[in-house]
Design a protein around this motif. Structure first.
Motif, PDB file in Angstrom:
ATOM      1  N   ASP A  37       0.827  -1.213   0.000  1.00  0.00           N
ATOM      2  CA  ASP A  37       0.000   0.000   0.000  1.00  0.00           C
ATOM      3  C   ASP A  37       0.859   1.260   0.000  1.00  0.00           C
ATOM      4  O   ASP A  37       0.543   2.236  -0.675  1.00  0.00           O
ATOM      5  CB  ASP A  37      -0.941   0.004   1.218  1.00  0.00           C
ATOM      6  CG  ASP A  37      -2.114  -0.954   1.037  1.00  0.00           C
ATOM      7  OD1 ASP A  37      -2.595  -1.083  -0.104  1.00  0.00           O
ATOM      8  OD2 ASP A  37      -2.541  -1.568   2.027  1.00  0.00           O
ATOM      9  N   ARG A  40       2.505   1.974  -3.382  1.00  0.00           N
ATOM     10  CA  ARG A  40       1.553   2.507  -4.362  1.00  0.00           C
ATOM     11  C   ARG A  40       1.196   3.975  -4.099  1.00  0.00           C
ATOM     12  O   ARG A  40       0.630   4.629  -4.956  1.00  0.00           O
ATOM     13  CB  ARG A  40       0.293   1.636  -4.416  1.00  0.00           C
ATOM     14  CG  ARG A  40       0.499   0.432  -5.317  1.00  0.00           C
ATOM     15  CD  ARG A  40      -0.760  -0.361  -5.496  1.00  0.00           C
ATOM     16  NE  ARG A  40      -0.568  -1.463  -6.429  1.00  0.00           N
ATOM     17  CZ  ARG A  40      -0.799  -1.392  -7.736  1.00  0.00           C
ATOM     18  NH1 ARG A  40      -1.234  -0.275  -8.286  1.00  0.00           N
ATOM     19  NH2 ARG A  40      -0.589  -2.442  -8.501  1.00  0.00           N
ATOM     20  N   ARG A  54       0.730  -4.212 -12.531  1.00  0.00           N
ATOM     21  CA  ARG A  54       1.153  -5.001 -11.356  1.00  0.00           C
ATOM     22  C   ARG A  54       2.587  -5.475 -11.570  1.00  0.00           C
ATOM     23  O   ARG A  54       3.405  -5.436 -10.639  1.00  0.00           O
ATOM     24  CB  ARG A  54       0.230  -6.205 -11.151  1.00  0.00           C
ATOM     25  CG  ARG A  54      -1.171  -5.884 -10.642  1.00  0.00           C
ATOM     26  CD  ARG A  54      -1.930  -7.187 -10.457  1.00  0.00           C
ATOM     27  NE  ARG A  54      -3.366  -7.060 -10.355  1.00  0.00           N
ATOM     28  CZ  ARG A  54      -4.059  -7.055  -9.200  1.00  0.00           C
ATOM     29  NH1 ARG A  54      -3.434  -7.142  -8.064  1.00  0.00           N
ATOM     30  NH2 ARG A  54      -5.368  -6.973  -9.212  1.00  0.00           N
ATOM     31  N   ASN A  57       4.902  -2.642 -11.029  1.00  0.00           N
ATOM     32  CA  ASN A  57       4.970  -2.375  -9.590  1.00  0.00           C
ATOM     33  C   ASN A  57       5.942  -3.337  -8.907  1.00  0.00           C
ATOM     34  O   ASN A  57       6.807  -2.920  -8.125  1.00  0.00           O
ATOM     35  CB  ASN A  57       3.553  -2.520  -9.007  1.00  0.00           C
ATOM     36  CG  ASN A  57       3.484  -2.279  -7.521  1.00  0.00           C
ATOM     37  OD1 ASN A  57       4.137  -1.371  -6.998  1.00  0.00           O
ATOM     38  ND2 ASN A  57       2.708  -3.084  -6.819  1.00  0.00           N
ATOM     39  N   ILE A  80       1.065  -7.812  -2.936  1.00  0.00           N
ATOM     40  CA  ILE A  80       0.341  -9.045  -3.282  1.00  0.00           C
ATOM     41  C   ILE A  80       1.213  -9.898  -4.209  1.00  0.00           C
ATOM     42  O   ILE A  80       1.371 -11.080  -3.999  1.00  0.00           O
ATOM     43  CB  ILE A  80      -1.014  -8.735  -3.961  1.00  0.00           C
ATOM     44  CG1 ILE A  80      -1.932  -7.985  -2.987  1.00  0.00           C
ATOM     45  CG2 ILE A  80      -1.687 -10.044  -4.400  1.00  0.00           C
ATOM     46  CD1 ILE A  80      -3.280  -7.600  -3.592  1.00  0.00           C
ATOM     47  N   ALA A  81       1.773  -9.272  -5.239  1.00  0.00           N
ATOM     48  CA  ALA A  81       2.616  -9.964  -6.222  1.00  0.00           C
ATOM     49  C   ALA A  81       1.963 -11.259  -6.713  1.00  0.00           C
ATOM     50  O   ALA A  81       2.472 -12.353  -6.439  1.00  0.00           O
ATOM     51  CB  ALA A  81       4.010 -10.222  -5.652  1.00  0.00           C
ATOM     52  N   LYS A 118     -10.357  -3.588   4.955  1.00  0.00           N
ATOM     53  CA  LYS A 118     -10.479  -2.336   4.202  1.00  0.00           C
ATOM     54  C   LYS A 118     -11.804  -2.260   3.449  1.00  0.00           C
ATOM     55  O   LYS A 118     -12.043  -1.298   2.709  1.00  0.00           O
ATOM     56  CB  LYS A 118      -9.321  -2.212   3.205  1.00  0.00           C
ATOM     57  CG  LYS A 118      -7.939  -2.315   3.819  1.00  0.00           C
ATOM     58  CD  LYS A 118      -6.861  -2.290   2.733  1.00  0.00           C
ATOM     59  CE  LYS A 118      -5.551  -2.856   3.230  1.00  0.00           C
ATOM     60  NZ  LYS A 118      -4.656  -3.246   2.109  1.00  0.00           N
ATOM     61  N   LEU A 120     -12.643  -3.944   0.962  1.00  0.00           N
ATOM     62  CA  LEU A 120     -12.426  -4.053  -0.491  1.00  0.00           C
ATOM     63  C   LEU A 120     -13.050  -5.311  -1.092  1.00  0.00           C
ATOM     64  O   LEU A 120     -13.468  -5.301  -2.252  1.00  0.00           O
ATOM     65  CB  LEU A 120     -10.929  -3.992  -0.802  1.00  0.00           C
ATOM     66  CG  LEU A 120     -10.256  -2.649  -0.484  1.00  0.00           C
ATOM     67  CD1 LEU A 120      -8.749  -2.738  -0.709  1.00  0.00           C
ATOM     68  CD2 LEU A 120     -10.848  -1.546  -1.351  1.00  0.00           C
ATOM     69  N   SER A 130     -12.976  -3.558  -9.854  1.00  0.00           N
ATOM     70  CA  SER A 130     -12.758  -4.672 -10.790  1.00  0.00           C
ATOM     71  C   SER A 130     -11.350  -5.218 -10.610  1.00  0.00           C
ATOM     72  O   SER A 130     -10.513  -4.603  -9.939  1.00  0.00           O
ATOM     73  CB  SER A 130     -12.977  -4.197 -12.223  1.00  0.00           C
ATOM     74  OG  SER A 130     -12.066  -3.168 -12.508  1.00  0.00           O
ATOM     75  N   GLN A 131     -11.098  -6.355 -11.216  1.00  0.00           N
ATOM     76  CA  GLN A 131      -9.767  -6.978 -11.186  1.00  0.00           C
ATOM     77  C   GLN A 131      -9.224  -7.073  -9.772  1.00  0.00           C
ATOM     78  O   GLN A 131      -8.076  -6.715  -9.504  1.00  0.00           O
ATOM     79  CB  GLN A 131      -8.780  -6.171 -12.047  1.00  0.00           C
ATOM     80  CG  GLN A 131      -9.095  -6.222 -13.542  1.00  0.00           C
ATOM     81  CD  GLN A 131      -7.996  -5.540 -14.359  1.00  0.00           C
ATOM     82  OE1 GLN A 131      -7.728  -4.360 -14.186  1.00  0.00           O
ATOM     83  NE2 GLN A 131      -7.383  -6.290 -15.248  1.00  0.00           N
TER      84      GLN A 131
HETATM   85  S1  ADX Z   1       0.140  -5.893  -6.623  1.00  0.00           S
HETATM   86  O1  ADX Z   1      -0.797  -6.816  -7.299  1.00  0.00           O
HETATM   87  O2  ADX Z   1       0.610  -4.838  -7.524  1.00  0.00           O
HETATM   88  O3  ADX Z   1       1.246  -6.612  -5.975  1.00  0.00           O
HETATM   89  P1  ADX Z   1      -0.162  -4.239  -4.297  1.00  0.00           P
HETATM   90  O4  ADX Z   1       0.338  -5.073  -3.190  1.00  0.00           O
HETATM   91  O5  ADX Z   1       0.750  -3.203  -4.859  1.00  0.00           O
HETATM   92  O6  ADX Z   1      -0.726  -5.198  -5.467  1.00  0.00           O
HETATM   93  O7  ADX Z   1      -1.471  -3.462  -3.849  1.00  0.00           O
HETATM   94  C1  ADX Z   1      -2.494  -4.183  -3.257  1.00  0.00           C
HETATM   95  C2  ADX Z   1      -3.342  -3.292  -2.373  1.00  0.00           C
HETATM   96  O8  ADX Z   1      -4.063  -2.399  -3.176  1.00  0.00           O
HETATM   97  C3  ADX Z   1      -4.358  -4.135  -1.642  1.00  0.00           C
HETATM   98  O9  ADX Z   1      -3.914  -4.415  -0.319  1.00  0.00           O
HETATM   99  C4  ADX Z   1      -5.590  -3.287  -1.630  1.00  0.00           C
HETATM  100  O10 ADX Z   1      -5.591  -2.484  -0.479  1.00  0.00           O
HETATM  101  C5  ADX Z   1      -5.425  -2.362  -2.803  1.00  0.00           C
HETATM  102  N1  ADX Z   1      -6.222  -2.692  -4.024  1.00  0.00           N
HETATM  103  C6  ADX Z   1      -7.018  -1.823  -4.681  1.00  0.00           C
HETATM  104  N2  ADX Z   1      -7.534  -2.367  -5.778  1.00  0.00           N
HETATM  105  C7  ADX Z   1      -7.075  -3.652  -5.851  1.00  0.00           C
HETATM  106  C8  ADX Z   1      -7.260  -4.731  -6.778  1.00  0.00           C
HETATM  107  N3  ADX Z   1      -8.032  -4.604  -7.874  1.00  0.00           N
HETATM  108  N4  ADX Z   1      -6.644  -5.903  -6.520  1.00  0.00           N
HETATM  109  C9  ADX Z   1      -5.867  -6.029  -5.434  1.00  0.00           C
HETATM  110  N5  ADX Z   1      -5.648  -5.042  -4.525  1.00  0.00           N
HETATM  111  C10 ADX Z   1      -6.245  -3.857  -4.722  1.00  0.00           C
END
Ligand code: ADX
Length: 181
Positions: A37, A40, A54, A57, A80-81, A118, A120, A130-131
């Motif tokens: 978070d 980002r 992603r 990132n 998340i990766a 959260k 979400l 989405s996604q």
């Molecule tokens: S990653 O896929 O690019 O690795 P990353 O870890 O940076 O994801 O961000 C994930 C965080 O963004 C989640 O913990 C959540 O709070 C938020 N988020 C918002 N939209 C999404 C989505 N579509 N999928 C997953 N996480 C999301």
């Protein structure tokens, strides 16, 4: 580099923060925390959750983590990766300059969704987001994790201890805090 991967709400950030605190205390190395978070908000501001973004990132996180490792520090990453190829790319990049541990925070999606800290998952189910990983976007389970932690099965301190045990067993960390502390 300790690279935690797992679903939103799996407990990655919590374990990562606890680990950062413990390792700052128990190791002579500087600790850098690259939480999903947080990354980002600045480093990856503006990126979407498309596969391409992603991957970008994760590549950025991997680049920074490899730099930290190159200079003798510890990087703890907690995105998340979801894609194996992006994780493999980071492993490759980091392995050229240091040691890489993939830690799969394998809390089941039902548990992550029940926690929904959260809100979400609810939004994803309602189609507002989405996604969303685990609901409407894939999460590729790692087959190459050095450690698997299910936070629905063990406590927060035990999860942290599992990582420390792995580091101690491999000789990366001593059993005792450094003398004089
Ligand atoms: S990653 O896929 O690019 O690795 P990353 O870890 O940076 O994801 O961000 C994930 C965080 O963004 C989640 O913990 C959540 O709070 C938020 N988020 C918002 N939209 C999404 C989505 N579509 N999928 C997953 N996480 C999301």
């Amino acid at each position: 580099v300790l690279f935690l991967t797992g679903l939103s709400g799996s407990g990655k950030s919590t374990i990562a923060r606890d680990l950062a605190d413990v390792l700052a205390e128990r190791s002579d190395r500087q600790v850098s925390l690259l939480d999903g978070d947080l990354v980002r908000q600045l480093l990856s501001a503006g990126l979407t959750f498309s596969r391409a973004d992603r991957d970008l990132n994760i590549a950025r996180i991997g680049f920074v983590a490899a730099e930290v490792a190159r200079h003798g520090g510890i990087a703890i990453c907690a995105p998340i990766a979801p894609f194996a190829s992006a994780r493999a790319q980071v492993r490759q990049m980091v392995s050229e300059v240091g040691d890489f541990f993939l830690i799969h925070v394998a809390t089941p999606v039902e548990v992550c969704e029940a926690r929904d800290r959260k809100g979400l998952y609810a939004k994803a189910r309602a189609g507002v987001i989405s996604q969303f990983t685990g609901v409407s976007d894939p999460y590729e389970e790692p087959a190459d994790a050095e450690l698997v932690i299910d936070t629905s099965a063990i406590s927060r301190p035990d999860a942290v201890q599992a990582v420390l045990r792995m580091l101690i067993a491999g000789g990366w960390l001593t059993d005792q805090p450094p003398a004089g502390r």
